[in-house]
Design an enzyme around this catalytic site. Structure first.
Site, PDB file in Angstrom:
ATOM      1  N   GLY A  31      68.716  60.450 -16.411  1.00  0.00           N
ATOM      2  CA  GLY A  31      68.761  61.650 -16.032  1.00  0.00           C
ATOM      3  C   GLY A  31      69.579  62.664 -16.907  1.00  0.00           C
ATOM      4  CG  HIS A  37      66.275  62.097 -21.508  1.00  0.00           C
ATOM      5  ND1 HIS A  37      67.548  62.871 -21.454  1.00  0.00           N
ATOM      6  CD2 HIS A  37      66.861  60.630 -21.776  1.00  0.00           C
ATOM      7  CE1 HIS A  37      68.461  62.142 -21.209  1.00  0.00           C
ATOM      8  NE2 HIS A  37      68.095  61.093 -21.239  1.00  0.00           N
ATOM      9  CE  LYS A 184      68.402  68.790 -28.730  1.00  0.00           C
ATOM     10  NZ  LYS A 184      68.288  70.296 -28.229  1.00  0.00           N
ATOM     11  CB  SER A 185      74.392  62.577 -25.920  1.00  0.00           C
ATOM     12  OG  SER A 185      75.185  61.997 -24.919  1.00  0.00           O
TER      13      SER A 185
END
Ligand code: AMP
Length: 280
Positions: A31, A37, A184-185
């Protein structure tokens, strides 16, 4: 899109869809979704009739003193993003639904975990393999989609699926980055303003090391090159730096074939990882 919290409900829905002969693509996540993602979801969307995304912050893969409690969570925003990406099923179970009783079997990863995150987070990949295996059993997809940002995870999962003769494909997608190169994280929200300014140096250093590798540097020289560069950063500290064969993750002095340059770096409230894979 439907939101499902209970594994039994998911099972019923998947059974129905399978009976209709629909192909299923699966994207497991923890999430706090971002474009990394979403890129996996988009590939799954283009390849399958049905796309299932899971959101589950898996306690088993966090060690003592790690950030399980503070890991970012925002199910409402995630739900909206999944809807926008035309996800069919969002599966978001609770910890008690995923792990209702004590385990009679333990999953232990025995290959490719004595280095990188496997070494610096003991037991991490046992937790990852356990949850991924459970999720794959629940969804039983034709393909599951993972990010190359977690390159060791991809290697471990591919090997697990092969070892256990599971009839599905594991598909890896490239790392999605901010415009300044930072991978991105979900954990990037925990960077302070000053750390966020420095963080792109991680990727820049890997790119410089890649140049160095084309110039003929060997493994030890590359590791020391990256380490020294990172030590000049005014905030944070190095967790690990390594240069290994990929996907076997073995130490090879003379670099040839597919090689991963990987690092982990601790900022005050976020441990970030990054890697690049090069062909020699
Ligand atoms: P996480 O929610 O961090 O467990 O990540 C879920 C999946 O998204 C994993 O397969 C990750 O490798 C992948 N992922 C995370 N960040 C990125 C990124 N920047 N680019 C591509 N995939 C990513």
């Amino acid at each position: 899109m439907i939101l499902i919290n209970k594994p039994t409900e998911l099972h019923e829905k998947i059974k129905e869809e399978r009976q209709k002969g629909r192909s299923i693509g699966f994207v497991p996540t923890m999430g706090a979704l971002h474009e990394g993602h979403l890129s996996l979801i988009q590939v799954a969307r283009s390849n399958h009739d049905l796309v299932v995304v899971s959101i589950f912050v898996n306690p088993l893969q966090f060690g003592e003193g790690e950030d399980f409690e503070t890991y970012p969570r925002d199910i409402d925003r995630d739900q909206e993003l999944c809807r926008q990406e035309a996800v069919d099923i969002l599966f978001a179970p609770s910890v008690s639904e995923m792990y209702p009783e004590t385990a009679s079997v333990e999953i232990k990863v025995v290959e490719g975990v004595d280095v990188l995150c496997g070494q610096s987070r003991p037991g991490h990949f046992d937790g990852v393999a356990t949850v991924v295996l459970k999720l794959l059993h629940m969804v039983w997809p034709d393909a599951a989609y993972f990010g190359q940002k977690d390159a060791q995870q991809v290697a471990v999962i591919k090997q697990m699926v092969k070892t256990l003769s599971m009839p599905l494909s594991i598909v890896a997608s490239p790392t999605v980055r901010e415009s300044d190169g930072l991978a991105k994280s979900s954990r990037n929200v925990h960077l302070t303003k000053d750390e966020r300014q420095i963080a792109p140096k991680l990727y820049q250093t890997l790119l410089e090391a890649k140049e160095h590798a084309s110039g003929g540097a060997n493994r030890k020289e590359l590791i020391s090159f990256i380490q020294k560069r990172l030590e000049t950063l005014t905030l944070g500290r190095v967790d690990y730096v390594d240069v290994l064969s990929y996907p076997k993750l073995e130490q090879v002095e003379e670099l040839s074939g597919t090689i991963i340059l990987a690092l982990a770096y601790h900022f005050s409230h976020a441990r970030l990882i990054d890697n690049i894979i090069i062909e020699k």
